[in-house]
Write a protein that holds these residues in place. Structure first.
Motif, PDB file in Angstrom:
ATOM      1  N   TYR A   1      -0.640  -1.010   8.528  1.00 37.95           N
ATOM      2  CA  TYR A   1      -2.025  -1.020   8.633  1.00 37.95           C
ATOM      3  C   TYR A   1      -2.485  -2.600   9.203  1.00 37.95           C
ATOM      4  CZ  TYR A   1      -1.837   3.030   5.387  1.00 37.95           C
ATOM      5  OH  TYR A   1      -1.247   4.333   5.086  1.00 37.95           O
ATOM      6  N   ALA A   2      -3.730  -2.501   9.777  1.00 40.46           N
ATOM      7  CA  ALA A   2      -4.076  -3.884  10.675  1.00 40.46           C
ATOM      8  C   ALA A   2      -5.412  -3.734  10.587  1.00 40.46           C
ATOM      9  CB  ALA A   2      -3.361  -3.915  11.769  1.00 40.46           C
TER      10      ALA A   2
ATOM     11  N   GLY B   1       2.527   2.053  -3.369  1.00 41.72           N
ATOM     12  CA  GLY B   1       1.606   2.502  -4.350  1.00 41.72           C
ATOM     13  C   GLY B   1       1.442   1.041  -5.334  1.00 41.72           C
ATOM     14  N   ILE B   2       1.490   0.016  -4.673  1.00 40.30           N
ATOM     15  CA  ILE B   2       1.125  -1.192  -5.386  1.00 40.30           C
ATOM     16  C   ILE B   2      -0.308  -1.654  -4.904  1.00 40.30           C
ATOM     17  CG2 ILE B   2       1.549  -3.588  -5.678  1.00 40.30           C
ATOM     18  CD1 ILE B   2       4.611  -2.914  -5.573  1.00 40.30           C
ATOM     19  N   ASP B   3      -1.289  -1.557  -6.072  1.00 43.02           N
ATOM     20  CA  ASP B   3      -2.600  -1.802  -5.523  1.00 43.02           C
ATOM     21  C   ASP B   3      -3.247  -3.106  -5.706  1.00 43.02           C
ATOM     22  OD1 ASP B   3      -3.156  -1.596  -8.231  1.00 43.02           O
ATOM     23  OD2 ASP B   3      -3.898   0.458  -7.841  1.00 43.02           O
TER      24      ASP B   3
ATOM     25  N   ALA C   1       0.746  -1.152   0.121  1.00 45.08           N
ATOM     26  CA  ALA C   1      -0.011  -0.009  -0.096  1.00 45.08           C
ATOM     27  C   ALA C   1       0.873   1.376   0.117  1.00 45.08           C
ATOM     28  CB  ALA C   1      -0.874   0.081   1.320  1.00 45.08           C
ATOM     29  N   ASN C   2       1.933   1.146   0.603  1.00 47.99           N
ATOM     30  CA  ASN C   2       2.773   2.505   1.061  1.00 47.99           C
ATOM     31  C   ASN C   2       3.872   2.720  -0.310  1.00 47.99           C
ATOM     32  OD1 ASN C   2       1.985   3.506   3.393  1.00 47.99           O
ATOM     33  ND2 ASN C   2       2.943   1.629   4.441  1.00 47.99           N
TER      34      ASN C   2
ATOM     35  N   LYS D   1      -7.460   5.197   2.568  1.00 46.11           N
ATOM     36  CA  LYS D   1      -7.144   6.146   3.986  1.00 46.11           C
ATOM     37  C   LYS D   1      -5.965   7.009   3.632  1.00 46.11           C
ATOM     38  CE  LYS D   1      -6.939   2.177   6.610  1.00 46.11           C
ATOM     39  NZ  LYS D   1      -6.683   1.312   7.602  1.00 46.11           N
ATOM     40  N   ARG D   2      -5.307   6.266   2.673  1.00 49.39           N
ATOM     41  CA  ARG D   2      -3.914   7.062   2.546  1.00 49.39           C
ATOM     42  C   ARG D   2      -4.136   8.288   1.556  1.00 49.39           C
ATOM     43  NH1 ARG D   2      -0.507   4.851  -0.122  1.00 49.39           N
ATOM     44  NH2 ARG D   2       1.344   5.905   0.903  1.00 49.39           N
TER      45      ARG D   2
ATOM     46  N   ALA E   1     -10.091  -3.627   2.905  1.00 51.08           N
ATOM     47  CA  ALA E   1     -10.103  -2.316   3.078  1.00 51.08           C
ATOM     48  C   ALA E   1      -9.145  -1.700   4.087  1.00 51.08           C
ATOM     49  CB  ALA E   1     -11.500  -1.718   3.638  1.00 51.08           C
ATOM     50  N   PRO E   2      -8.774  -2.453   5.113  1.00 54.00           N
ATOM     51  CA  PRO E   2      -7.502  -1.782   5.900  1.00 54.00           C
ATOM     52  C   PRO E   2      -6.281  -1.394   5.307  1.00 54.00           C
ATOM     53  CG  PRO E   2      -8.722  -3.678   6.850  1.00 54.00           C
ATOM     54  CD  PRO E   2      -9.252  -3.697   5.626  1.00 54.00           C
ATOM     55  N   TRP E   3      -5.889  -1.874   4.000  1.00 56.51           N
ATOM     56  CA  TRP E   3      -4.840  -1.808   3.478  1.00 56.51           C
ATOM     57  C   TRP E   3      -5.035  -0.699   2.142  1.00 56.51           C
ATOM     58  CZ3 TRP E   3      -6.801  -6.072   4.952  1.00 56.51           C
ATOM     59  CH2 TRP E   3      -5.796  -6.603   6.241  1.00 56.51           C
ATOM     60  N   ASP E   4      -6.308  -0.249   2.078  1.00 57.18           N
ATOM     61  CA  ASP E   4      -6.654   0.411   0.745  1.00 57.18           C
ATOM     62  C   ASP E   4      -6.676  -0.576  -0.327  1.00 57.18           C
ATOM     63  OD1 ASP E   4      -7.043   2.619   2.374  1.00 57.18           O
ATOM     64  OD2 ASP E   4      -5.641   4.016   1.330  1.00 57.18           O
TER      65      ASP E   4
ATOM     66  N   SER F   1     -12.424  -7.813   2.716  1.00 63.20           N
ATOM     67  CA  SER F   1     -12.487  -6.900   1.585  1.00 63.20           C
ATOM     68  C   SER F   1     -11.083  -6.172   1.384  1.00 63.20           C
ATOM     69  CB  SER F   1     -13.411  -5.850   1.414  1.00 63.20           C
ATOM     70  OG  SER F   1     -13.127  -4.801   2.401  1.00 63.20           O
TER      71      SER F   1
ATOM     72  N   ASP G   1      -8.994  -2.274  -1.606  1.00 57.09           N
ATOM     73  CA  ASP G   1     -10.633  -2.750  -2.022  1.00 57.09           C
ATOM     74  C   ASP G   1     -10.962  -1.715  -2.826  1.00 57.09           C
ATOM     75  OD1 ASP G   1     -10.493  -0.288  -0.300  1.00 57.09           O
ATOM     76  OD2 ASP G   1     -12.613  -0.803   0.472  1.00 57.09           O
ATOM     77  N   ILE G   2     -10.139  -2.181  -4.166  1.00 55.50           N
ATOM     78  CA  ILE G   2     -10.654  -1.183  -5.239  1.00 55.50           C
ATOM     79  C   ILE G   2     -10.968  -2.038  -6.397  1.00 55.50           C
ATOM     80  CG2 ILE G   2      -9.004   0.730  -4.759  1.00 55.50           C
ATOM     81  CD1 ILE G   2      -6.961  -0.535  -6.861  1.00 55.50           C
TER      82      ILE G   2
ATOM     83  N   ASN H   1     -12.568   4.631  -7.179  1.00 54.20           N
ATOM     84  CA  ASN H   1     -11.558   4.103  -6.378  1.00 54.20           C
ATOM     85  C   ASN H   1     -10.646   5.198  -5.694  1.00 54.20           C
ATOM     86  OD1 ASN H   1     -11.841   1.290  -6.946  1.00 54.20           O
ATOM     87  ND2 ASN H   1     -11.179   1.546  -8.831  1.00 54.20           N
TER      88      ASN H   1
END
Lengths: 390, 373, 373, 390
Positions: free
Chosen positions: A277-278, A52-54, A49-50, C80-81, A75-78, A73, A80-81, C76
């Motif tokens: 994130y957790a 930029g790998i999604d 996540a940090n 959070k970030r 979501a905690p690690w962004d 889903s 869920d896209i 999208n």
């Protein structure tokens, strides 16, 4: 819709991690708690996540349920896209019969179609066994700059330990000229971290041909890397200098937790530019009671401390009753420590309940472990190095 | 399963007695109990009553509240079929408006009420903290064959002279209503929540506005009581109730959470109170820290002494610093050998080294946010 | 991968020439091309340039825009970030405010700019439709060693007498700027987007406000050009540009999308334009429908004749009805044997049976939303 | 955190659906497109969302990748929540070795731990093979009201077809007294839909004991229901009267699509109180060109029609070139129909490309099928009932 991802990550989370003993009897190793509010897999996922790998595929076949529920889903690690995100990928049936993952390379091979749909330029291979913060974007930039077929993340280990690792011997430009798996007489101390960036076409080609070789063990270290070296591909090393801890044994998992208690921890989890994130469980702030004592410890939300906690890590929703002493210990989520119980140099797993006056672990010696959901009878004594669990 | 109640939260209360605490935020956004905002408790009541469609009527100063609520994801209220609807003040070419009380707010948000499909609606204020299952209240409302049911409490803690709404309740029915009496005559305080059939509320608001009662819902309910046309039910709120309407009541409410029993009432395993996440690491106790009777949120770093206090997320207590009987909000820093007692430090305040800030227990001092002393 | 540009969209343009279309919505929320809002195209430009942190400065009439954007999930942008930050007009005890132009808006949202971590910022208006990759613009900005780079077009379609900003561009550099000239002298029209180092913008806004230029960014840029202290780059926008500043230009822009080539430019497989979803079924053609040269969104039910038109989601065209050269917005109903030509029917309008509504091509008629004729 | 769900749904999406021929060569049956913008699995998932069931396990072992990608975070169905949501559950390794799902009951048995973590009162069992709108909340209310151990959804089938189904013979109170699997002489016409509500403890007990029986085929219909009946458990039938279509064959899939084109379709997909959700691909409105003709058809966003389309279903992003004729056909997403090609009584699968002047299908006879990603040469002729694909 045609997709083009720069980079897709594949996380090898399959291992049972049997050296973690009863801690992995009910969960896969990447789902093991660490540092009060994390699980091991939070580190590679947060790094993604940090960085930029999604888009991340998580390859697993052992006890995937807890991991599946934990990731949810994404979501905690962004993650869920709709154009990517995180996917748990178990082995699946192909027509009449299916097959389990044979090795690390085979696990990726079985999921080539997953990668293909994102049409990436590069594929990042990760494992779910280590605690570290790493900017994969830097590693990727290195890979691109050097026009490599494969970039291997390496870290310098003490020379005396080098023979326990897979070593990457490089020339002065950082190009890998030789790979040695646990050599008796190491020529370098650049140990592979098991973190790889592949150019996608190369990965696909070598995995496909490796799969056709009946003698191959379908392993990256044993097969893919040597084959690529022999074929004259450009393999480069990328140096990683940060904190990196394999938490594959009881001892190392305990160590890694204790690392967080030093006055200047070797890994900073308070870094607001690189948050780990957790999944959050929604607990209130922890309560330090009027008579409780807490010293040199990490205490997570939801805890209630009526006893004494010294140099320990308390995960979410841990209760330490009056008169209890917790010292040099790691207490995992929802565990309850009964009155006057004494916990020393021990790991108490999730939901365990330690009865009144029980004594777990000793001041010296190996780490004692109580497994998850285990109810320890009042007055029970568990000696150093022993494990108790269902 | 499928629910028959829609929720509507009015956040327009203006409480000057909260001083600096509500200068840049509204009451609903008041930081509470180490990691929450006041509205989280109202949302928890609704969520655990199975209410999945919730509107929030915004007023002045709603930036921090919007920032807190975000997409509603933390409360699982981010769906397509239901979820959180932010209702900002209505501003058009004609109207640069701020609502003139709940009735006006309801009138301006008729669209939300009309678009909802649920049969019933629960409308709440946002400056009260309590635990209730609105399904129980709903069942009571139906069994009682009431047209509207008001939530009340006998908790003496919320009684105020010259302020509040007090109910005479006879056989589960409200027979008299007092607004802001010099001394309340009835033992039942209205808690600021009522249940009503959605269509009836729409009708009542329409008629009240048409007859020029623009000021607040107080008149609407008062008139309903006096007219005796409608059956006005009363449902008693179980457990403690806190009314947050002054610095003192804000301080006391937070401090009450140091009590094990009251905390257990508010934070049940099966009814978590959700809030916006910060992804902080666990709190760290270092050096010669000494912490007693204190609630500590994640992200704190404690090297000093803390007693009878509440530390929000990311608070730093340096060696030698002493905190007593205080509420320290997010990211505040108490430097070496500083001392603070009976204070409320707002977000991102900094106490410099050796500074002493000591107030009397009866009059807690508020330090506005971002201030360095 | 990790990006170095933050986006900021100003939605405060006030365009009286859009008449009823912007009575209850701002320009950014104008329904476009059958299923979009104007802002979707700006968001698509940013998203496909890798921008993941986007602020949207709200102004009057922003209800429909907020409703459209929701949590940002469809784009999208709900992380959070990073993600979408709604920046509503700042209202406090002191300020019941509406911005007085872009500069004022920027000044009131300094916090958003300060909190961002990206090195550069792209600031855009929201009443222009175009396709650009801001990464190309960024690279041009860097190669050109510019302090600020303005986006411009040579598209003659956007030139207006007595309105707009026109640039003299020499060697990729802006040397003169004209604001609202009676007749534009330069062939380059400013498209309402610039790139600048974030810190520099903060500094410029601070200074401009301090020196009392509160009205808009026009002066700020004009002054930069005249002062000749800064290097002001110019980057040409590829492809067609549409300026939506009147009913006619709104109508023409939509109609242009019936052209295969222009549509292909705007909707690329690898750069989808996201929008709020409605979960409608596919469009149904029934009975003796006859539809030619028309864009049709999902959820439509067509039993009549439609030509050279755009049907938004959920439009119903009954048997015998005829639609020509018109834009029919969401959920409008054209009843049996009704006829409509050269019109723009806003959302949820109904044309009764046999009603004829025919306007001249040169002056399309706008029917306000919810109206039944 | 202790969870209590009223009801958790388990969706059996495992079948290969081999009767769908080349349509399921690359995807599992539940991922097969239907009705222009849906996939079969959208129906049970949307039914869950609309019925207020927010926790769904999807059991799959055949080609789970496409399904996994399609479901993603679950957001299209509001199933991306932290207290539940949708989980794809493949068979997993238990310790040393794993096992594939042996039967429908075994598939649930292997995921008892998944259900356990939500601590539900009831479990809803669904299959991923049918097109229907159903309020499971009503069925659940029926189950609760009748204090049943198991409620079976049934629908009345024509007596002449009854012997092709599993039939539930009930007494006058709706209690099931006998279950007959495809009897020669049916005593009732109440056919089981394969939709069950179980009281959780009962389900767990019967699955556990069924698993111990080495002779059992571990199937709900063949084993669990008869056993429960014999044991005297309260089994009740719940009548479903709406549209219900098994789309297990080429013919029935085509039929179900054609159903949508009748002037008053037997299933209303335009029902705004019971929307069928689907993952959206972000296409612009479809374009009916100046010379194109579209009659009695469903056309989805992203299509461009330059030819003639009559009584057909066009999915997202389908292109019909000039001079082409599409009649009585189902065209799946991203397919391209070349100039002057003629498609009649056919199904063209995803991403297929039909060359200029090709003729697919005939005016009468069986349905012709072109498989996904298939490129059909110009002028090629595919006769009625034939299938062409990779």
């Amino acid at each position: 819709m045609q997709q083009h991802k720069t980079c897709v990550a594949m996380l090898l989370a399959g291992g049972q991690g049997s050296r973690l003993g009863i801690l992995t009897r009910h969960v896969a190793k990447p789902a093991v708690p660490y540092g009060g509010k994390y699980r091991i897999i939070d580190f590679p996922l947060s790094n993604c996540a940090n960085s930029g790998i999604d888009t991340v595929g998580v390859l697993t076949q052992y006890k995937p349920m807890e991991l599946n529920s934990y990731i949810g889903s994404g979501a905690p690690w962004d993650l869920d896209i709709s154009t990517g995100g995180v996917f748990v990928l178990p082995p699946y049936s192909k027509g009449e019969e299916g097959e389990w993952y044979k090795g690390t390379a085979n696990a990726i091979y079985q999921n080539l179609a997953f990668i293909e749909q994102f049409n990436p330029k590069y594929v990042l291979i990760l494992s779910g066994d280590h605690i570290y913060k790493c900017d994969y974007a830097e590693m990727l930039a290195h890979h691109i700059k050097h026009e490599a077929a494969l970039t291997v993340a390496v870290r310098q280990v003490p020379w005396e330990d080098a023979s326990r690792f897979g070593l990457m011997n490089t020339d002065e430009d950082g190009r890998i000229i030789e790979f040695e798996e646990k050599p008796k007489n190491p020529k370098s101390n650049n140990a592979s971290m098991g973190v790889y960036v592949f150019t996608w076409e190369k990965l696909r080609d070598y995995l496909t041909s490796d799969e056709r070789d009946p003698k191959s063990q379908n392993d990256f270290g044993k097969n893919i890397i040597p084959t690529m070296l022999n074929a004259g591909e450009r393999l480069v090393a990328w140096n990683f200098n940060g904190y990196w801890k394999d938490v594959g044994t009881i001892e190392s998992l305990w160590d890694a937790n204790m690392d967080l208690l030093s006055p200047t921890p070797p890994i900073n989890l308070h870094d607001r530019k690189w948050r780990i994130y957790a999944r959050n469980v929604g607990e209130p702030p922890h309560f330090a009671s009027p008579k409780g004592v807490i010293q040199n410890s990490l205490v997570t939300e939801g805890c209630e401390v009526y006893g004494k906690v010294v140099h320990s890590v308390l995960s979410a929703d841990v209760k330490v009753a009056e008169g209890a002493v917790v010292e040099d210990a790691v207490i995992m989520p929802h565990a309850k420590i009964g009155k006057n119980a004494v916990i020393r140099r021990a790991i108490i797993a999730e939901n365990a309940e330690i009865g009144e006056g029980a004594v777990i672990g000793e001041e010296t010696g190996d780490i004692a472990v109580v497994g998850s959901n285990t109810i320890v009878a009042p007055g029970y004594v568990l000696k150093a190095g022993e494990q108790l669990g269902e | 399963m499928k629910q028959n109640i829609v929720g509507l939260i009015y956040t327009g209360e203006r409480v000057d007695e909260l001083q600096e605490l509500t200068r840049y935020r509204n009451t609903a956004a008041l930081p509470m109990v180490g990691r929450y905002r006041l509205i989280d408790f109202t949302l928890a009541n609704m969520i655990h009553s199975g209410i999945k469609n919730i509107g929030i009527i915004m007023q002045k100063n709603y930036h921090s509240l919007m920032d807190h609520l975000g997409s509603g994801r933390e409360w699982n209220l981010h769906g397509k079929r239901s979820g959180l609807t932010i209702l900002p003040p209505f501003m058009s070419r004609e109207n640069v408006g701020v609502y003139d009380g709940l009735l006006d707010a309801l009138h301006n948000n008729m669209n939300f009420m009309r678009r909802s499909v649920e049969r019933n609606i629960v409308v709440t204020d946002s400056n009260v903290l309590y635990q209730v299952d609105f399904r129980d209240m709903m069942n009571h409302h139906l069994d009682n064959k009431a047209d509207i049911t008001l939530l009340y409490t006998k908790d003496r803690n919320v009684r105020r002279n010259a302020r509040g709404r007090y109910l005479q309740v006879e056989k589960d029915q409200v027979t008299k209503l007092e607004i802001d009496p010099t001394i309340p005559h009835f033992e039942n305080t209205y808690v600021g929540a009522f249940i009503i059939r959605r269509e009836l509320l729409i009708d009542l608001v329409d008629r009240a506005v048409a007859s020029g009662q623009h000021h607040s819902s107080r008149e609407m309910i008062a008139q309903m009581v006096s007219e005796r046309i409608y059956r006005i039910g009363a449902f008693e709120c179980p457990g403690r109730v806190w009314m947050i309407d002054s610095v003192e009541s804000y301080y006391q409410c937070n401090m009450d959470f140091l009590n094990d029993k009251l905390r257990a009432q508010a934070f049940r395993d099966d009814k978590p109170v959700w809030t916006k996440l910060r992804d902080e690491m666990p709190a760290r106790y270092m050096g010669d820290s000494l912490v007693t009777n204190t609630l500590v949120a994640d992200g704190c770093l404690i090297e000093g002494t803390v007693e009878n206090s509440i530390l929000f997320r990311g608070v730093v207590v340096k060696p030698g610093a002493v905190i007593r009987n205080s509420i320290i909000m997010q990211d505040a820093v108490i430097s070496r050998n500083a001392e603070v007692e009976n204070c409320i430090l707002d977000k991102q305040t900094t106490l410099r080294e050796d500074v002493r800030l000591i107030a009397p227990r009866s009059y807690p001092l508020v330090v506005p946010k971002n201030l360095t002393i």
